[in-house]
Design a protein around this motif. Structure first.
Motif, PDB file in Angstrom:
ATOM      1  N   CYS A 135     -17.846  42.452 -12.047  1.00 41.23           N
ATOM      2  CA  CYS A 135     -16.993  41.596 -11.413  1.00 41.23           C
ATOM      3  C   CYS A 135     -15.775  41.578 -11.589  1.00 41.23           C
ATOM      4  CB  CYS A 135     -17.950  40.392 -11.838  1.00 41.23           C
ATOM      5  SG  CYS A 135     -17.571  39.776 -13.393  1.00 41.23           S
ATOM      6  N   ALA A 158     -12.588  39.098 -15.449  1.00 40.76           N
ATOM      7  CA  ALA A 158     -14.824  39.133 -15.197  1.00 40.76           C
ATOM      8  C   ALA A 158     -14.442  38.155 -14.557  1.00 40.76           C
ATOM      9  CB  ALA A 158     -15.022  39.912 -16.059  1.00 40.76           C
ATOM     10  N   GLY A 182     -20.097  38.890 -20.120  1.00 41.34           N
ATOM     11  CA  GLY A 182     -19.095  39.145 -19.583  1.00 41.34           C
ATOM     12  C   GLY A 182     -19.157  41.044 -20.483  1.00 41.34           C
ATOM     13  N   ALA A 183     -20.718  41.434 -20.306  1.00 42.76           N
ATOM     14  CA  ALA A 183     -20.994  42.395 -20.420  1.00 42.76           C
ATOM     15  C   ALA A 183     -20.702  43.731 -19.654  1.00 42.76           C
ATOM     16  CB  ALA A 183     -21.979  42.533 -21.244  1.00 42.76           C
ATOM     17  N   CYS A 184     -20.510  43.229 -18.329  1.00 40.62           N
ATOM     18  CA  CYS A 184     -20.320  44.847 -17.622  1.00 40.62           C
ATOM     19  C   CYS A 184     -19.714  45.097 -16.898  1.00 40.62           C
ATOM     20  CB  CYS A 184     -22.370  44.651 -16.511  1.00 40.62           C
ATOM     21  SG  CYS A 184     -21.452  43.564 -15.226  1.00 40.62           S
ATOM     22  N   ARG A 185     -18.852  44.294 -17.022  1.00 41.78           N
ATOM     23  CA  ARG A 185     -17.394  44.328 -15.922  1.00 41.78           C
ATOM     24  C   ARG A 185     -17.503  44.946 -14.711  1.00 41.78           C
ATOM     25  NH1 ARG A 185     -15.191  41.417 -19.556  1.00 41.78           N
ATOM     26  NH2 ARG A 185     -12.679  42.403 -18.753  1.00 41.78           N
ATOM     27  N   CYS A 198     -16.717  36.047 -13.805  1.00 44.61           N
ATOM     28  CA  CYS A 198     -17.736  35.719 -14.363  1.00 44.61           C
ATOM     29  C   CYS A 198     -17.555  34.572 -15.256  1.00 44.61           C
ATOM     30  CB  CYS A 198     -19.771  36.160 -14.271  1.00 44.61           C
ATOM     31  SG  CYS A 198     -19.430  36.911 -16.060  1.00 44.61           S
ATOM     32  N   THR A 226     -22.301  41.817  -9.211  1.00 40.02           N
ATOM     33  CA  THR A 226     -23.251  41.550 -11.017  1.00 40.02           C
ATOM     34  C   THR A 226     -23.344  42.474 -10.995  1.00 40.02           C
ATOM     35  OG1 THR A 226     -23.923  39.638 -10.292  1.00 40.02           O
ATOM     36  CG2 THR A 226     -22.241  38.768 -10.857  1.00 40.02           C
ATOM     37  N   LEU A 227     -23.409  42.877 -12.460  1.00 41.30           N
ATOM     38  CA  LEU A 227     -24.959  43.401 -12.898  1.00 41.30           C
ATOM     39  C   LEU A 227     -25.718  42.169 -14.411  1.00 41.30           C
ATOM     40  CD1 LEU A 227     -23.941  46.898 -13.001  1.00 41.30           C
ATOM     41  CD2 LEU A 227     -26.032  45.793 -12.456  1.00 41.30           C
ATOM     42  N   CYS A 228     -25.329  41.476 -15.143  1.00 44.94           N
ATOM     43  CA  CYS A 228     -25.068  40.956 -16.251  1.00 44.94           C
ATOM     44  C   CYS A 228     -25.071  39.568 -16.173  1.00 44.94           C
ATOM     45  CB  CYS A 228     -24.486  41.353 -17.137  1.00 44.94           C
ATOM     46  SG  CYS A 228     -23.109  40.150 -17.293  1.00 44.94           S
ATOM     47  N   PHE A 229     -24.469  39.248 -15.262  1.00 38.46           N
ATOM     48  CA  PHE A 229     -24.801  37.555 -15.339  1.00 38.46           C
ATOM     49  C   PHE A 229     -25.703  36.841 -14.504  1.00 38.46           C
ATOM     50  CE2 PHE A 229     -23.757  34.031 -12.108  1.00 38.46           C
ATOM     51  CZ  PHE A 229     -23.416  33.291 -13.082  1.00 38.46           C
TER      52      PHE A 229
HETATM   53  S1  FES Z   1     -21.568  39.953 -13.930  1.00 39.03           S
HETATM   54 FE1  FES Z   1     -21.808  41.531 -15.988  1.00 39.03          FE
HETATM   55  S2  FES Z   1     -18.989  40.858 -17.003  1.00 39.03           S
HETATM   56 FE2  FES Z   1     -19.196  39.553 -15.174  1.00 39.03          FE
END
Ligand code: FES
Ligand code: SF4
Ligand code: SF4
Ligand code: SF4
Lengths: 528, 350
Positions: B48, B60, B43-46, B62, B32-35
């Motif tokens: 996951c 996604a 759900g910003a980074c995609r 998360c 994950t990045l944004c979670f």
């Molecule tokens: S962790 Fe970024 S969209 Fe799921």
């Protein structure tokens, strides 16, 4: 605190009185704010419009020192309108009739006159408070730093017991402690009347127990002196030798000139510290100590949680751990102590002597520590006290108290109330934060916070130098004109020596705890 | 029984749980990045993304709840390809020079680039230029490295609730901004540094830690904050016996990773040149250095004299509410058991 920080975020109703949490206990405030964004209600009672007010449903800017009148007014409404928790009061408390009689002397109209909060708002607050159960009460030094500090605390407890809020998760009476280990210093018996674990020195069984444990005879039965009495004792000659460990009394005590006179009068003054301070100037001997992160040990936080402190760096030069210094002194009096580490002291002495901490051993403190009481080694500790209203000492005592004004109130010559406290970017007398790179850039000098109204009237511009004077002394300081402060009030901190509020604060003390009235004295402001 | 299929194995979940959480509980890690744990997923980074049988596009994990019987693949070729593409796009969106980046070794984007075998930049680098903001004493903001994951915004608004920053501007100009897009020190920001702690890349870094040690070179020591009575749990990052920076311990009571400005940045006083390093004995108006033996002998002799002449209650002491429990214990024991006085107090009353 009767309860835990974990309850803040889960609380449904919070009553915060005399606590500027976002600056003095910032992380605690994040949980309060989080609860509010999740739908909880917050009532803030404070003369100043503190940052937490932005999150409050109601802010009651009571006059400085009017807490008891205000709280009695709330309880008057709760009783007159039948909003209190009768079942709880009947089964868990005693003294209701006396309390009732007292608070009936404070109808909302009278409470309004004293506190400056309208009778209608007092009624609304009482009703709001009673509408959600349990409600959590938090307070800080705005309650205790008054000549009526003890009565203020009793009043808070009365309110919470009347509402049936003591003994539940997300309820209780919760003082946020100022120093990291002020809770621990009390728990350890660094108090004139109790041994470790609050066992009274005037109790013969307690003395016998400690005499046996320490291998000594004749432990003194008479409670000792409290700090202000020690200071006076230095002047009147009752106290000849004074041993100051870590405190910078010359800046933290009210009326610096008087304090310095006391320190000067000591026949023999020992200071044990990590830095030279305004206080060590008066010492005959200065002993260099290891600091935070230079030795292992434990702190006990406001929520009675015993946490580990660990070593990261070596102490500079010849500086030694404090426990070592005390041991070495004892040795020179012919006492040989086993202590060879903090763990050894805790595991083999303290936990064996203090029943409420008997179950705490270092091996059990690896993770999140433990919240006392932890009576046995299989107990997981106590997240909130007086579970379900079963008070540890029988019934909860409702104690009627009367409002009394601060020892010094404004008059013609000194028309303002000075109230003091702490600011976000520094800690107390800055011996530490002043030596951390960057913090001085964020806050580099003291200010006198005054209201736009008063600034207008006195023709003082924001940022201009003014003189704030009291019967004790005067300081020149920059004016900070801010909506946070109500008119008639000057607000200052004690982080900077030159403009330290304690040059002017009043050495008037609560008769029981000897806590000084830092929150109220009379001052004048002159434009320079 | 609430079960679903996770990479071909049967796995359990609790209703409402996201695929990400359920997978983690079943021992399957999804990057994950944004979670940001305990906060609503954005759900910003995609990064996951996972494959769900029957769904047209990848999901996604998360922000997608598990349903009974769902078939989830977290490591299929399709998933790998998509994640690799996401990372490549993120890498090209800014100036990610790991060699000179303070976050090198502590960067999730770097980890992911390695994990998905990215050897060269497939897309040309964004030409967007940002000046680095470092006028405040603690936090360096370099938006040429920002991947717009939104974690800092979430942390500031939802965790510490200081409400100092938000996502501003639109489209390619998107950027994390304070009110009025002012630098941190001129904004509502209270310098708690929570945004720095959650930033997964080198867009937000600590100024005082710059150049003092890479993440893999520092030892992490858990301790308790020395300032107020909240008792926040800190992780000291230590290299060669020196604290390089401090972060909050995630998932620890009472602070759950949070720290305030004092707890996060107020650690270096212990290295001050002004520390007391040797016992000192008064001599005239000043002090002279002494050995421990000399100083302690002097203290003991003077105290014995005074006690002999004026009695034990002529000695009084104040303990320290900042020092460890064991120090206070020893001091009160010294006063009671050795000096035979209860004249021991501390500043509980100040
Ligand atoms: S962790 Fe970024 S969209 Fe799921
Ligand atoms: S330092 Fe704290 S207040 Fe400032 S932007 Fe970051 S999270 Fe928000
Ligand atoms: S500054 Fe860091 S945390 Fe904030 S959006 Fe950019 S990459 Fe994410
Ligand atoms: S980090 Fe801040 S809130 Fe937490 S204990 Fe330290 S001073 Fe208090």
């Amino acid at each position: 605190m009767t309860n835990s920080f974990a309850h803040f975020a889960k609380a449904k109703m919070m009553f915060v009185i005399g606590s500027n949490m976002t600056e003095a206990h910032p992380v605690a405030s994040t949980f309060v704010k989080e609860a509010v964004t999740g739908g909880a209600q917050l009532i803030v009672v404070d003369p100043r419009r503190t940052p937490l007010c932005d999150f409050a449903r109601i802010h009651a800017p009571i006059r400085v020192g009017s807490d008891i009148a205000f709280l009695n007014g709330l309880m008057n409404v709760l009783i007159s309108e039948d909003l209190y928790d009768k079942e709880y009061v009947n089964s868990c408390t005693t003294g209701f009739d006396e309390l009732k009689e007292k608070v009936m002397e404070y109808p909302p109209e009278r409470a309004a006159e004293i506190s400056g909060i309208s009778a209608d708002l007092i009624r609304e607050i009482a009703r709001t408070l009673a509408s959600v159960k349990p409600a959590m009460l938090m307070y800080t030094l705005g309650i205790t730093e008054h000549t009526c500090g003890v009565n203020n605390v009793l009043s808070c407890a009365n309110l919470q017991m009347l509402l049936g809020n003591v003994g539940f998760e997300c309820g209780g009476v919760n003082p946020l402690r100022g120093q990291n280990n002020v809770q621990g210093a009390c728990d350890m018996g660094a108090l004139p009347n109790v041994f470790p674990g609050y066992q009274r020195v005037d109790n013969p069984q307690a003395r016998e127990k400690f005499e046996k444990a320490w291998g000594v005879e004749g432990l003194p039965a008479k409670p000792g002196l409290m700090i202000p009495q020690m200071m006076d004792g230095l002047v009147d000659g009752k106290v000849k030798a004074f041993y100051v460990f870590g405190e910078n009394l010359a800046n933290t005590e009210p009326d610096i000139r008087h304090v310095e006179h006391c320190l000067e009068s000591a026949e023999f003054l020992v200071c044990q510290d990590i830095f030279p301070t305004e206080t060590t100037r008066f010492a005959h001997v200065i002993l260099p100590a290891a600091a935070w992160s230079e030795n292992d040990g434990t702190f006990s936080s406001s929520e009675r949680r015993v946490n580990r402190v660990r070593t990261a760096s070596a102490a500079p030069g010849a500086a030694m751990p404090n426990w070592w210094i005390f041991r070495e002194l004892a040795r020179r009096f012919g006492h040989s102590w086993n202590s060879d580490s903090a763990q050894e002291i805790w595991d083999n002495e303290l936990s064996k002597l203090a029943p409420s901490m008997a179950g705490i051993k270092y091996v059990r403190l690896e993770g999140d520590g433990l919240q006392w009481p932890v009576p046995t080694e299989d107990s997981c500790g106590t997240t909130y006290l007086h579970s379900d209203g079963c008070f540890t000492c029988g019934l909860g005592v409702l104690s009627p108290v009367d409002w009394t004004p601060p020892a010094e109130v404004p008059d013609r010559e000194y028309p303002f109330v000075l109230s003091t406290g702490r600011r976000l970017y520094h800690y107390h007398t800055r011996t530490q934060t002043g030596r951390c790179e960057g913090l001085n850039d964020l806050l580099g000098e003291e200010t006198a916070d005054i209201s736009p109204d008063d600034a207008d009237r006195l023709n003082i511009r924001h940022g201009e130098m003014v003189r704030v004077r009291s019967r004790r002394g005067a300081v020149n300081v920059r004016a900070n004109v801010t909506e946070q402060v109500p008119s008639g009030m000057v607000w200052m901190a004690f982080h900077f020596r030159e403009a330290c509020a304690n040059w002017i604060t009043n050495p008037a003390f609560d008769p029981v705890t000897q806590t000084a009235e830092y929150k109220a004295c009379a001052v004048g402001i002159d434009k320079l | 029984m609430n079960t679903f299929s996770l990479n071909g194995r049967e796995a359990t979940f609790t209703p409402g749980q996201s695929i990400l959480d359920a997978a983690r509980e079943n021992g399957v890690e999804i990057p994950t990045l944004c979670f940001l744990k305990q906060n609503a997923p954005t759900g910003a980074c995609r990064v996951c993304l996972v494959e769900v049988a029957g769904a047209r596009s990848l999901m996604a994990s998360c922000s997608t709840p598990v349903t009974r019987g769902m078939e989830v693949l977290t490591e299929s070729d399709r998933v790998h390809g998509a994640r690799k593409l996401v990372v490549e796009l993120l890498l090209s969106s800014g100036h990610h020079d790991c060699l000179v980046c303070e976050a090198n070794g502590n960067c999730r984007l770097q980890d992911l680039a390695y994990r998905y075998g990215i050897r060269e930049l497939k897309f040309s680098r964004s030409e967007e230029q940002y000046t680095v903001e470092d006028q405040n004493p603690f936090i360096v903001r370099d938006f040429s490295k920002c991947i717009l994951c939104g974690r800092c915004v979430q942390a500031c608004n939802e965790i510490v609730v200081n409400r100092a920053i938000s996502l501003g501007y639109r489209g390619a100009k998107s950027k994390v901004v304070t009110g009025g897009d002012m630098p941190y020190h001129e904004s509502e920001c209270v310098m708690c540094g929570q945004c720095v702690q959650v930033c997964p890349v080198g867009a937000l870094t600590e100024k005082k830690a710059a150049g003092l040690g890479r993440a893999w070179e520092t030892e992490k020591i858990r301790t308790t904050c020395p300032y107020c009575g909240v008792g926040c749990q800190q992780l000291l990052h230590v290299r060669n016996g020196r604290i390089t920076k401090v972060t909050g311990v995630e998932e620890a009571e009472p602070n759950h990773g949070r720290l305030c400005v004092k707890g996060r940045f107020g650690y270096d006083f212990i290295y001050s040149k002004e520390r007391l390093t040797t016992p000192l004995i008064r001599e005239g108006e000043g002090f002279r250095e002494a050995s421990w033996d000399e100083a302690l002998d002097l203290v003991a002799d003077r105290l014995k004299e005074i006690i002999a002449k004026h009695g034990p209650d002529s000695v009084a002491g104040v303990s320290c509410a900042r020092s460890i429990n064991e120090d206070s214990y020893q001091m009160q024991k010294l006063f009671r058991a050795v000096f035979k006085t209860n004249n021991i107090d501390h500043c509980a009353r100040t």
